[in-house]
Write an enzyme that holds these catalytic residues in place. Structure first.
Site, short mmCIF file in Angstrom:
data_model
loop_
_atom_site.label_atom_id
_atom_site.label_comp_id
_atom_site.label_asym_id
_atom_site.label_seq_id
_atom_site.Cartn_x
_atom_site.Cartn_y
_atom_site.Cartn_z
N GLY A 34 -41.44 33.25 123.35
CA GLY A 34 -42.49 33.02 124.33
C GLY A 34 -42.76 34.35 124.97
O GLY A 34 -41.81 35.49 124.97
N GLY A 39 -41.70 39.58 130.78
CA GLY A 39 -40.74 40.02 129.67
C GLY A 39 -40.91 39.09 128.62
O GLY A 39 -41.48 37.94 128.63
N LYS A 40 -40.57 39.52 127.50
CA LYS A 40 -40.44 38.49 126.39
C LYS A 40 -39.26 37.55 126.09
O LYS A 40 -38.13 38.01 126.62
CB LYS A 40 -41.11 39.22 124.86
CG LYS A 40 -39.98 40.13 124.48
CD LYS A 40 -40.47 40.60 123.14
CE LYS A 40 -39.78 42.08 122.78
NZ LYS A 40 -40.35 42.56 121.47
N ASP A 148 -45.25 29.56 140.94
CA ASP A 148 -45.99 29.58 139.50
C ASP A 148 -45.46 28.14 138.78
O ASP A 148 -45.40 28.34 137.49
CB ASP A 148 -45.39 30.86 138.90
CG ASP A 148 -46.32 31.50 137.60
OD1 ASP A 148 -47.40 31.07 137.83
OD2 ASP A 148 -45.66 31.75 136.76
#
Ligand code: I85
Length: 353
Positions: A34, A39-40, A148
């Site tokens: 993702g 960040g990944k 979120d």
């Protein structure tokens, strides 16, 4: 006499990231699971156990440290993605925080619902919402607001019926000052607005719960922009004024309990919105096993509208970002309110003497 109740003082073991190379403990794969804002997320394998895990690579800065700290303190809950290890050090040339989590192999909530072929019922929707609410309740009890909560951050452990839904990404989470933690005044004189903004802070998560409940039940969001733009002025206005409906085509067979819960969550005035404890006591959540097993149209709506799902997610992200900004503005306003009321109280005190 002032009451000093300071639950915040209980010693808390904060997280110490490991300073040796992550590669001692993990094999890092190239597969990207993702892409987050901060960040990944890569796939990795724990050498000692052979377990597949997820690795989130963050820039090492105070914001990321806060994210990891809040996630660490809350992740013991069944419905929060478990944190396994954290490393600090240079990764691909950047000072990084490497966050290892359990691997959620079931993917995102709405992808899973889309894959359902044997229908999806109102009772299943209630059960899903209950797991999300349990996670939020855990956070709110610790005075932590996630800020979120959106479809992309709700992941399943695996793709079986036993899969557990968990909340992730603490990138926007923050600790709000508990009203009981900072008694620099005697409570007798405290104006309600001085105690105010705290409960307020947590309420944005409840709005998100309302939106997700709505989408689960019908397949589209309560507020959406018309014509292309990710978030239009018209949509903003509708959110601000709480203008949404339950169109009969999808909602005629949905229970009145479900609609009642949504109405109480999508209140524009955060003070009127239900608190998470009240949501858990709402009949649609508390007695989720008794919710009617009415088939919902959301699966086919989601399947038919695959192309617009990306826009729906973008709209929700944008709306959440707007809410976080508005939150800052409100803070400034309430601070000046608080100062004024303190002044008034001082005058009142003088009169008493
Ligand atoms: N596993 N928001 C969207 C993922 N396991 N994912 C996101 N912020 C995070 C990615 C972008 C969430 O903090 C994210 C975060 C953490 C994860 C995460 C944590 C643990 C996973 C950004 C997967 C996965 C693994 C195997 C298969 C599948 C997914 O994402 C799939 F089902 F898709 F094939």
């Amino acid at each position: 006499m002032a009451l000093f109740i300071q639950p915040g003082l209980t010693a808390q073991k904060s997280l110490q990231p490991k300073k040796y190379p992550i590669t001692n403990d993990y094999i890092i794969n190239q597969r990207v699971l993702g892409l987050g804002v901060n960040g990944k997320v890569l796939e990795c394998v724990h050498r000692a156990s052979g377990e597949k895990r997820a690795l989130k690579v963050l820039k090492d800065n105070p914001k990321s440290r806060r994210e990891v700290d809040l996630h660490w303190r809350t992740c013991s809950h069944l419905n929060i993605v478990n944190l396994k290890d954290v490393y600090e050090g240079v990764f691909l040339g950047h000072k990084s925080l490497l966050v290892v989590m359990e691997c959620m192999e079931g993917g995102e909530l709405f992808d899973r619902i889309q894959r359902k072929r044997h229908g999806f019922t109102e009772r299943e929707a209630a059960e899903i919402m209950r797991s999300i609410c349990l996670a939020i309740n855990h956070l709110h009890n610790m005075n932590i607001v996630h800020r979120d909560i959106k479809p992309e951050n709700l992941l399943y452990t695996n793709d079986t019926d036993a899969g557990i839904l968990k909340l992730t990404d603490f990138g926007f989470a923050k600790e709000v000052k508990g009203t009981l933690q900072t008694p620099c005044y005697t409570p007798y004189y405290v104006a309600p607005e001085v105690l105010g903004p705290e409960t307020y802070d947590l309420s944005c998560d409840l709005w998100s719960i309302g939106v997700i409940t709505y989408i689960l039940l019908c397949g589209y969001p309560p507020f959406y922009s018309t014509g292309g733009a990710p978030i239009s002025p018209g949509m903003k206005k509708r959110i601000r004024q709480g203008q949404y409906t339950f169109p009969d085509a999808e909602w005629a067979n949905v229970s009145s309990e479900a609609k009642d819960l949504i109405k109480q969550l999508l209140k524009t005035d955060p003070a009127q919105r239900l608190k998470i404890g009240e949501v858990l006591q709402h009949p649609w959540i508390a007695s989720y096993q008794k919710v009617p097993q009415t088939p919902l149209v959301s699966v086919s709506v989601l399947q038919d509208e695959k192309e617009v799902w990306h826009d729906v997610q973008e709209e929700m992200s944008h709306a959440l970002a707007t809410m976080r900004v508005d939150d800052k503005v409100t803070k400034i306003k309430t601070m000046s309110d608080a100062k004024n009321s303190l002044l008034e109280k001082r005058r009142a005190k003088k009169k008493e003497k």
